[in-house]
Scaffold this motif. Structure first.
Motif, PDB file in Angstrom:
ATOM      1  N   TRP A 373     -33.159  27.095  47.805  1.00 14.01           N
ATOM      2  CA  TRP A 373     -33.160  25.685  48.205  1.00 14.01           C
ATOM      3  C   TRP A 373     -32.298  25.456  49.437  1.00 14.01           C
ATOM      4  CZ3 TRP A 373     -36.954  23.535  45.736  1.00 14.01           C
ATOM      5  CH2 TRP A 373     -37.296  23.980  44.461  1.00 14.01           C
ATOM      6  N   PHE A 374     -31.365  26.367  49.703  1.00 16.79           N
ATOM      7  CA  PHE A 374     -30.558  26.247  50.925  1.00 16.79           C
ATOM      8  C   PHE A 374     -31.447  26.396  52.154  1.00 16.79           C
ATOM      9  CE2 PHE A 374     -28.221  28.376  54.356  1.00 16.79           C
ATOM     10  CZ  PHE A 374     -27.213  27.457  54.586  1.00 16.79           C
ATOM     11  N   LEU A 375     -32.271  27.461  52.190  1.00 12.51           N
ATOM     12  CA  LEU A 375     -33.160  27.660  53.336  1.00 12.51           C
ATOM     13  C   LEU A 375     -34.202  26.553  53.420  1.00 12.51           C
ATOM     14  CD1 LEU A 375     -33.792  31.525  53.396  1.00 12.51           C
ATOM     15  CD2 LEU A 375     -32.216  30.167  54.789  1.00 12.51           C
ATOM     16  N   ALA A 376     -34.649  26.064  52.257  1.00  9.46           N
ATOM     17  CA  ALA A 376     -35.609  24.960  52.274  1.00  9.46           C
ATOM     18  C   ALA A 376     -34.995  23.713  52.904  1.00  9.46           C
ATOM     19  CB  ALA A 376     -36.073  24.666  50.848  1.00  9.46           C
ATOM     20  N   THR A 377     -33.707  23.480  52.619  1.00  7.06           N
ATOM     21  CA  THR A 377     -33.014  22.337  53.217  1.00  7.06           C
ATOM     22  C   THR A 377     -32.882  22.502  54.725  1.00  7.06           C
ATOM     23  OG1 THR A 377     -31.757  22.035  51.169  1.00  7.06           O
ATOM     24  CG2 THR A 377     -30.897  20.971  53.156  1.00  7.06           C
ATOM     25  N   VAL A 378     -32.551  23.711  55.161  1.00  2.00           N
ATOM     26  CA  VAL A 378     -32.462  23.995  56.595  1.00  2.00           C
ATOM     27  C   VAL A 378     -33.808  23.732  57.268  1.00  2.00           C
ATOM     28  CG1 VAL A 378     -32.104  25.812  58.322  1.00  2.00           C
ATOM     29  CG2 VAL A 378     -30.590  25.653  56.321  1.00  2.00           C
ATOM     30  N   PHE A 379     -34.893  24.134  56.613  1.00  2.00           N
ATOM     31  CA  PHE A 379     -36.235  23.952  57.163  1.00  2.00           C
ATOM     32  C   PHE A 379     -36.525  22.464  57.381  1.00  2.00           C
ATOM     33  CE2 PHE A 379     -40.901  23.658  56.684  1.00  2.00           C
ATOM     34  CZ  PHE A 379     -41.304  24.589  57.643  1.00  2.00           C
ATOM     35  N   ILE A 380     -36.119  21.629  56.438  1.00  2.00           N
ATOM     36  CA  ILE A 380     -36.353  20.182  56.568  1.00  2.00           C
ATOM     37  C   ILE A 380     -35.448  19.596  57.647  1.00  2.00           C
ATOM     38  CG2 ILE A 380     -36.146  17.964  55.382  1.00  2.00           C
ATOM     39  CD1 ILE A 380     -37.020  19.344  52.833  1.00  2.00           C
ATOM     40  N   ILE A 381     -34.177  20.031  57.689  1.00  2.00           N
ATOM     41  CA  ILE A 381     -33.257  19.540  58.710  1.00  2.00           C
ATOM     42  C   ILE A 381     -33.794  19.813  60.107  1.00  2.00           C
ATOM     43  CG2 ILE A 381     -30.982  19.935  59.761  1.00  2.00           C
ATOM     44  CD1 ILE A 381     -29.882  20.324  56.955  1.00  2.00           C
ATOM     45  N   CYS A 382     -34.425  20.971  60.268  1.00  2.00           N
ATOM     46  CA  CYS A 382     -34.952  21.375  61.582  1.00  2.00           C
ATOM     47  C   CYS A 382     -36.387  20.926  61.793  1.00  2.00           C
ATOM     48  CB  CYS A 382     -34.850  22.892  61.736  1.00  2.00           C
ATOM     49  SG  CYS A 382     -33.164  23.522  61.697  1.00  2.00           S
ATOM     50  N   ASP A 383     -36.866  19.992  60.978  1.00  2.00           N
ATOM     51  CA  ASP A 383     -38.201  19.408  61.118  1.00  2.00           C
ATOM     52  C   ASP A 383     -39.311  20.449  61.073  1.00  2.00           C
ATOM     53  OD1 ASP A 383     -37.030  16.878  61.427  1.00  2.00           O
ATOM     54  OD2 ASP A 383     -36.772  17.213  63.580  1.00  2.00           O
ATOM     55  N   GLY A 384     -39.083  21.551  60.360  1.00  2.00           N
ATOM     56  CA  GLY A 384     -40.113  22.571  60.208  1.00  2.00           C
ATOM     57  C   GLY A 384     -40.311  23.446  61.427  1.00  2.00           C
ATOM     58  N   ASP A 385     -39.447  23.330  62.435  1.00  2.00           N
ATOM     59  CA  ASP A 385     -39.534  24.160  63.639  1.00  2.00           C
ATOM     60  C   ASP A 385     -38.857  25.497  63.362  1.00  2.00           C
ATOM     61  OD1 ASP A 385     -38.882  25.388  66.193  1.00  2.00           O
ATOM     62  OD2 ASP A 385     -39.444  23.487  67.106  1.00  2.00           O
ATOM     63  N   VAL A 386     -39.639  26.580  63.332  1.00  2.00           N
ATOM     64  CA  VAL A 386     -39.113  27.892  62.958  1.00  2.00           C
ATOM     65  C   VAL A 386     -38.045  28.367  63.939  1.00  2.00           C
ATOM     66  CG1 VAL A 386     -39.702  30.318  62.545  1.00  2.00           C
ATOM     67  CG2 VAL A 386     -41.257  28.510  61.784  1.00  2.00           C
ATOM     68  N   ASP A 387     -38.219  28.106  65.228  1.00  2.00           N
ATOM     69  CA  ASP A 387     -37.222  28.517  66.222  1.00  2.00           C
ATOM     70  C   ASP A 387     -35.895  27.786  65.998  1.00  2.00           C
ATOM     71  OD1 ASP A 387     -38.924  30.305  67.495  1.00  2.00           O
ATOM     72  OD2 ASP A 387     -39.724  28.772  68.839  1.00  2.00           O
ATOM     73  N   LYS A 388     -35.955  26.491  65.695  1.00  2.00           N
ATOM     74  CA  LYS A 388     -34.732  25.746  65.404  1.00  2.00           C
ATOM     75  C   LYS A 388     -34.073  26.273  64.130  1.00  2.00           C
ATOM     76  CE  LYS A 388     -36.026  21.345  67.597  1.00  2.00           C
ATOM     77  NZ  LYS A 388     -36.282  19.889  67.352  1.00  2.00           N
TER      78      LYS A 388
END
Length: 486
Positions: A373-388
């Motif tokens: 869930w940590f990485l999932a939260t990061v994914f949402i914080i970065c708006d789903g942009d893999v590079d971000k």
């Protein structure tokens, strides 16, 4: 000793003592619920293989005792007797018609004809607050679809005739005569205790912030449903809109200082965050992360990790529970109007998680041990942009505290240092210390709740009354009518 996280970790080395301590505390079940220290110890013991095995062996007996006490209040003697069996009795009874373990109990939640249906629904509604448990049961029981089907079948059709208003003249047409003023059939849901709990489970598993955001609505405005998405009224109840307000943290981060920063800057950031009336937003999080490396020493393990580009993976890399978890994450993001839950988003999230695991050299187990869930939260914080997302992880991994925030990284570091689950218990110790320092009122409140057991005192007074023939309590309270004495 076991009430201190690091003390528990040290006790695990004494295997015989550790095992006997678990057994001794589990045996008198009522004692478990009278001390938060004991509850914490029993819960944490499952982190270790030895503790897990002991709890698994004792689980059926503990569950039977607990549920038998629960069923005492159910006014159903069959319910009381059902959970009193032990393993030997269960083996000899090939035609038992009662649940003898938690799995069988939860299956009753999917059978509306079971006499344990309501009890099973209450149990399911209680445990799915844990997201890992929720996705595990979604895969094991597929409870959402089952409950939707039950709701669909729990309906009746009512005949409703069109009413004529008093100030309106009604003239029958030829069609009216032919139809004989036939009533309209309207479908209504059957409302009872079970349908309400099923309704609550479905909402809770669809909207991840349902309980925290929900508003109280009148009974007559409830809208039951038998398919997803739920009626619009519940989406409106979530109210994800963020109010515009001042943020001292955002103002401070806008004034980016050149050069290295020190611990005083970190203290100012914390003070600004506490003074801000708004919750921290995604762009503020990334801005903060960009500046934090100037003030926090770089962790020693950073040089061990290298990000690999253009990775490939097969479908076997993802467990069925992972797929459910990914769906939950992206549904939440879509409800917040951040991302769409579509094939592209699912592919990007999988790519990011897989790349991050290769980056930290984490070997994903072939059985479900909890979603990241940590990485999932990061994914949402970065708006789903893999590079971000990649930039975010490569920045945050520089901080020593990250192994406490990202359990998978903590596990990798522990394995490299042959320290078992050291990071998990270090985090527990740090969290407990932070609560003691920054939230002393909460710590004091928990301590009072732990020590205040009114039923113990009532039992004590009752025993005194029986021993001294009701002479003690009157003598102790004879002057309570006087305000001066009070």
């Amino acid at each position: 000793m076991v009430s201190i996280p690091l003390g528990l970790q040290a006790l695990v080395n004494e295997k015989l003592v550790f095992e006997e301590l678990i057994r001794g505390l589990i045996a008198p079940l009522r004692v478990i619920w009278s001390s938060t220290d004991i509850v914490s110890f029993i819960s944490s013991a499952g982190y270790f293989d030895l503790g897990y095995n002991v709890l698994a062996n004792l689980g059926s007996h503990v569950l039977s005792t607990l549920l038998s006490q629960t069923c005492t209040n159910a006014k159903d003697p069959r319910c009381f007797a059902a959970f009193m069996v032990n393993d030997s009795e269960s083996d000899n009874d090939e035609e038992k018609d009662y649940p003898s373990n938690l799995f069988e109990l939860l299956q009753a939640a999917l059978d509306e004809d079971s006499i344990y249906h309501y009890l099973a629904l209450l149990s399911l509604n209680t445990i799915i607050w844990n997201l890992d448990v929720c996705v595990y049961l979604l895969n094991l029981l597929n409870f959402q679809e089952a409950l939707l089907d039950i709701q669909k079948s729990s309906t009746i059709f009512l005949e409703v005739r069109k009413e004529q208003s008093d100030d309106e003249t009604y003239y029958k047409t030829e069609d009216d005569i032919d139809d004989g003023n036939k009533p309209e059939l309207r479908k209504e849901y059957i409302i009872d205790e079970c349908s309400f709990v099923r309704h609550d489970i479905l909402l809770k598993s669809y909207y991840m912030t349902y309980k925290r955001k929900q508003y109280v609505i009148p009974f007559e405005e409830y809208e039951f449903f038998s398919e997803f998405p739920p009626p619009r009224i519940y989406a409106d109840m979530m109210d994800y809109r963020e109010m515009e307000c001042d943020s001292e943290l955002n103002d401070m981060l806008q004034e980016e200082r050149p050069g290295l920063l020190d611990i005083s800057w970190v203290s100012q950031v914390r003070a600004a965050h506490k003074a801000s009336r708004c919750p921290i937003k995604n762009f503020m999080m990334t801005n903060l992360l960009n500046q934090m490396h100037k003030a926090i020493p770089t962790a020693e393990w950073v040089e061990q990790f290298e990000w690999q580009e253009n990775i490939t993976y097969d479908t076997d890399y993802w467990l069925l529970e992972d797929i459910h978890a990914i769906n939950i994450v992206l549904n939440y993001a879509e409800q917040r109007e951040i991302l769409k839950n579509n094939n592209d988003s699912q592919k990007n999230l999988k790519q990011f998680i897989h790349s991050a695991y290769i980056f930290i050299q984490y070997n994903k187990p072939n059985r479900f041990e909890g979603f990241d869930w940590f990485l999932a939260t990061v994914f949402i914080i970065c708006d789903g942009d893999v590079d971000k997302c990649k930039t975010f992880i490569m920045q945050v991994i520089q901080f020593p505290s990250t192994l406490l925030l990202w359990p998978k990284l903590g596990k990798v570091i522990d394995e490299k240092n042959n320290e078992g689950t050291s990071s998990q218990f270090t985090f527990m110790q740090v969290l407990e210390t932070m609560v003691n320092i920054e939230l002393p009122n909460i710590k004091y409140g928990l301590k009072v709740l732990d020590e205040y057991r009114c039923h113990n005192y009532i039992t004590y007074m009752d025993n005194l009354g029986q021993r001294y023939r009701n002479r003690i309590l009157p003598a102790m309270t004879k002057n309570l009518n006087s305000e001066d004495e009070i």
